[in-house]
Design an enzyme around this catalytic site. Sequence first.
Site, PDB file in Angstrom:
ATOM      1  N   ASN A   1      -3.992   8.411   4.847  1.00 27.42           N
ATOM      2  CA  ASN A   1      -2.807   7.809   5.475  1.00 27.42           C
ATOM      3  C   ASN A   1      -2.813   7.832   6.999  1.00 27.42           C
ATOM      4  O   ASN A   1      -2.242   6.944   7.649  1.00 27.42           O
ATOM      5  CB  ASN A   1      -1.537   8.533   4.999  1.00 27.42           C
ATOM      6  CG  ASN A   1      -1.250   8.296   3.530  1.00 27.42           C
ATOM      7  OD1 ASN A   1      -1.581   7.232   2.982  1.00 27.42           O
ATOM      8  ND2 ASN A   1      -0.636   9.275   2.877  1.00 27.42           N
TER       9      ASN A   1
ATOM     10  N   HIS B   1      -6.151  -5.649  -2.762  1.00 31.77           N
ATOM     11  CA  HIS B   1      -6.990  -5.905  -1.584  1.00 31.77           C
ATOM     12  C   HIS B   1      -7.204  -7.392  -1.344  1.00 31.77           C
ATOM     13  O   HIS B   1      -8.004  -7.775  -0.497  1.00 31.77           O
ATOM     14  CB  HIS B   1      -8.324  -5.170  -1.718  1.00 31.77           C
ATOM     15  CG  HIS B   1      -8.195  -3.683  -1.557  1.00 31.77           C
ATOM     16  ND1 HIS B   1      -9.246  -2.805  -1.646  1.00 31.77           N
ATOM     17  CD2 HIS B   1      -7.099  -2.910  -1.288  1.00 31.77           C
ATOM     18  CE1 HIS B   1      -8.818  -1.560  -1.450  1.00 31.77           C
ATOM     19  NE2 HIS B   1      -7.510  -1.596  -1.243  1.00 31.77           N
TER      20      HIS B   1
ATOM     21  N   ARG C   1       0.821  -1.214   0.000  1.00 29.83           N
ATOM     22  CA  ARG C   1       0.000   0.000   0.000  1.00 29.83           C
ATOM     23  C   ARG C   1       0.853   1.262   0.000  1.00 29.83           C
ATOM     24  O   ARG C   1       0.498   2.278  -0.615  1.00 29.83           O
ATOM     25  CB  ARG C   1      -0.936  -0.033   1.209  1.00 29.83           C
ATOM     26  CG  ARG C   1      -1.953   1.087   1.214  1.00 29.83           C
ATOM     27  CD  ARG C   1      -3.041   0.816   2.232  1.00 29.83           C
ATOM     28  NE  ARG C   1      -4.091   1.835   2.194  1.00 29.83           N
ATOM     29  CZ  ARG C   1      -4.398   2.619   3.238  1.00 29.83           C
ATOM     30  NH1 ARG C   1      -3.750   2.486   4.376  1.00 29.83           N
ATOM     31  NH2 ARG C   1      -5.343   3.516   3.128  1.00 29.83           N
TER      32      ARG C   1
ATOM     33  N   HIS D   1       0.369   4.479  -2.484  1.00 27.59           N
ATOM     34  CA  HIS D   1       0.108   5.838  -1.988  1.00 27.59           C
ATOM     35  C   HIS D   1       1.252   6.795  -2.299  1.00 27.59           C
ATOM     36  O   HIS D   1       1.059   8.006  -2.313  1.00 27.59           O
ATOM     37  CB  HIS D   1      -0.182   5.811  -0.482  1.00 27.59           C
ATOM     38  CG  HIS D   1      -1.563   5.347  -0.153  1.00 27.59           C
ATOM     39  ND1 HIS D   1      -2.188   5.609   1.038  1.00 27.59           N
ATOM     40  CD2 HIS D   1      -2.460   4.633  -0.891  1.00 27.59           C
ATOM     41  CE1 HIS D   1      -3.410   5.065   1.042  1.00 27.59           C
ATOM     42  NE2 HIS D   1      -3.584   4.462  -0.119  1.00 27.59           N
TER      43      HIS D   1
HETATM   44  C1  HEM Z   1      -9.149   1.473  -6.111  1.00 29.15           C
HETATM   45  C2  HEM Z   1      -9.101   2.370  -5.152  1.00 29.15           C
HETATM   46  C3  HEM Z   1      -8.655   2.059  -3.750  1.00 29.15           C
HETATM   47  C4  HEM Z   1      -9.288   2.470  -2.625  1.00 29.15           C
HETATM   48  C5  HEM Z   1     -10.535   3.335  -2.544  1.00 29.15           C
HETATM   49  C6  HEM Z   1      -8.562   1.928  -1.511  1.00 29.15           C
HETATM   50  C7  HEM Z   1      -8.872   2.137  -0.181  1.00 29.15           C
HETATM   51  C8  HEM Z   1      -8.309   1.448   0.874  1.00 29.15           C
HETATM   52  C9  HEM Z   1      -8.722   1.582   2.243  1.00 29.15           C
HETATM   53  C10 HEM Z   1      -9.804   2.522   2.749  1.00 29.15           C
HETATM   54  C11 HEM Z   1      -7.986   0.711   2.969  1.00 29.15           C
HETATM   55  C12 HEM Z   1      -8.079   0.470   4.491  1.00 29.15           C
HETATM   56  C13 HEM Z   1      -7.158   1.417   5.232  1.00 29.15           C
HETATM   57  C14 HEM Z   1      -7.381   1.384   6.716  1.00 29.15           C
HETATM   58  O1  HEM Z   1      -8.528   1.187   7.158  1.00 29.15           O
HETATM   59  O2  HEM Z   1      -6.401   1.539   7.460  1.00 29.15           O
HETATM   60  C15 HEM Z   1      -7.081   0.048   2.087  1.00 29.15           C
HETATM   61  C16 HEM Z   1      -6.170  -0.904   2.452  1.00 29.15           C
HETATM   62  C17 HEM Z   1      -5.274  -1.490   1.588  1.00 29.15           C
HETATM   63  N1  HEM Z   1      -5.076  -1.147   0.267  1.00 29.15           N
HETATM   64 FE1  HEM Z   1      -6.304  -0.017  -0.857  1.00 29.15          FE
HETATM   65  N2  HEM Z   1      -7.508   1.195  -1.985  1.00 29.15           N
HETATM   66  C18 HEM Z   1      -7.531   1.251  -3.348  1.00 29.15           C
HETATM   67  C19 HEM Z   1      -6.602   0.683  -4.202  1.00 29.15           C
HETATM   68  C20 HEM Z   1      -5.499  -0.021  -3.791  1.00 29.15           C
HETATM   69  C21 HEM Z   1      -4.410  -0.424  -4.652  1.00 29.15           C
HETATM   70  C22 HEM Z   1      -4.285  -0.054  -6.122  1.00 29.15           C
HETATM   71  C23 HEM Z   1      -3.543  -1.149  -3.882  1.00 29.15           C
HETATM   72  C24 HEM Z   1      -2.237  -1.793  -4.258  1.00 29.15           C
HETATM   73  C25 HEM Z   1      -1.947  -2.213  -5.469  1.00 29.15           C
HETATM   74  C26 HEM Z   1      -4.088  -1.203  -2.551  1.00 29.15           C
HETATM   75  C27 HEM Z   1      -3.534  -1.880  -1.501  1.00 29.15           C
HETATM   76  C28 HEM Z   1      -4.081  -1.931  -0.224  1.00 29.15           C
HETATM   77  C29 HEM Z   1      -3.608  -2.847   0.798  1.00 29.15           C
HETATM   78  C30 HEM Z   1      -2.549  -3.914   0.634  1.00 29.15           C
HETATM   79  C31 HEM Z   1      -4.345  -2.557   1.962  1.00 29.15           C
HETATM   80  C32 HEM Z   1      -4.194  -3.211   3.349  1.00 29.15           C
HETATM   81  C33 HEM Z   1      -3.116  -2.466   4.130  1.00 29.15           C
HETATM   82  C34 HEM Z   1      -2.815  -3.013   5.507  1.00 29.15           C
HETATM   83  O3  HEM Z   1      -3.380  -4.033   5.929  1.00 29.15           O
HETATM   84  O4  HEM Z   1      -1.970  -2.380   6.176  1.00 29.15           O
HETATM   85  N3  HEM Z   1      -5.259  -0.488  -2.528  1.00 29.15           N
HETATM   86  N4  HEM Z   1      -7.294   0.529   0.804  1.00 29.15           N
END
Ligand code: HEM
Length: 327
Positions: A98, A198, A66, A70
């Site tokens: 973030n 995700h 992530r 970002h």
């Molecule tokens: C398409 C639009 C996207 C949205 C709206 C989005 C939004 C989010 C949100 C809200 C979270 C949870 C954060 C939290 O509650 O702390 C999250 C987690 C995550 N996102 Fe996304 N995301 C998107 C795309 C992506 C992309 C493109 C990737 C990587 C290629 C990605 C990788 C991750 C990962 C791996 C997590 C888990 C992080 C953790 O467990 O520490 N996301 N995302």
Amino acid sequence: MASHGCLTIVVYCLVVLGVATTALSSPSSLSPDFYDHSCPDALKAIQRVVRAAVSKERRMGASLLRLHFHDCFVNGCDGSILLDDSETIDSEKNAKPNVNSARGFEVIDEIKREVDKVCGRPLVSCADILAVAARDSVVALGGSAWKVRLGRRDSKTASRSAADQDIPAPVFNLSQLIDNFKSHGLNEKDLVALSGGHSIGFAHCTVFRDRIHNDPSTEIDPNFARDLQRGCPTNGGDTNLAPLDPTAACFDQAYFSNLLYKKGLLHSDQQLFTGGSTDDYVKKYSYDTKAFYEDFANSMIKMGNIKPLTGSQGEIRANCRKVNSNY
Ligand code: HEM
Ligand SMILES: *[C@@H]1O[C@H](CO)[C@@H](O)[C@H](O)[C@H]1NC(C)=O
């Protein structure tokens, strides 16, 4: 030393050839062999630290993936997300997407220390470290591998407001997601493939509360919603976590099969499969893991190519949290 001179010429030719090939095959000047001569052990050092961090805590792989996303979505892949608040830096760590959420910064610090030790000096940029750590994380959790293009340099600035503006939000609908990715040079296929990120990791109650309490039953499986409501009531439990898919420690296609059953955790996840133009990609990736892995790898390379600083632009930071001139 005549032999040394010949070697230099051979190396020079290889470098020119490499640059020419890269220029033809990709719009950026990044190249997979950027550190091959200057620090041949750099990538191994990064992989070693990532593997150790992921075996200590599987979620760290998700958090590192992530960070690269970002970073790239805010003024390009330039390590800006790593800069701490200071007199001159309005840290992106405090931006809404973030704050209390982006994590893994200590692992990046450790990688940086190890790589600088192996290379003998600060040679590998923090932006490249993020790109390699993202790939190594996906591999450590069982996902696809790809050759990371390298040669990014680090920014001397950060922008909290750009982070707030340019990172997509979980409340976005499909057209907002498509527009956001388009603004970064990424198409609908990239959007779906990269959302497969995700397949690993967790989200806080605050970002899926509205979805599980207020999304219509045509968009969310009622039993799935009810199960989640226990850990994420209308009031309280803000910091509780839920897995983004049922196999949050494994990079697999389950994220997509879940969407077919209206079990996406985030509103934005489910938007990819609600009768719109991205449905067919979701269906395909839900059963064709090979296609998902391939497309994910290609889209990661494309994302990694977003507006890198190269040549003499920016700098190679000695500490990923600070610009060099602030020392
Ligand atoms: C398409 C639009 C996207 C949205 C709206 C989005 C939004 C989010 C949100 C809200 C979270 C949870 C954060 C939290 O509650 O702390 C999250 C987690 C995550 N996102 Fe996304 N995301 C998107 C795309 C992506 C992309 C493109 C990737 C990587 C290629 C990605 C990788 C991750 C990962 C791996 C997590 C888990 C992080 C953790 O467990 O520490 N996301 N995302
Ligand atoms: C998506 O959201 C935007 C902004 O709220 C809105 O203008 C647009 O009509 C929505 N699109 C759809 C298809 O719901």
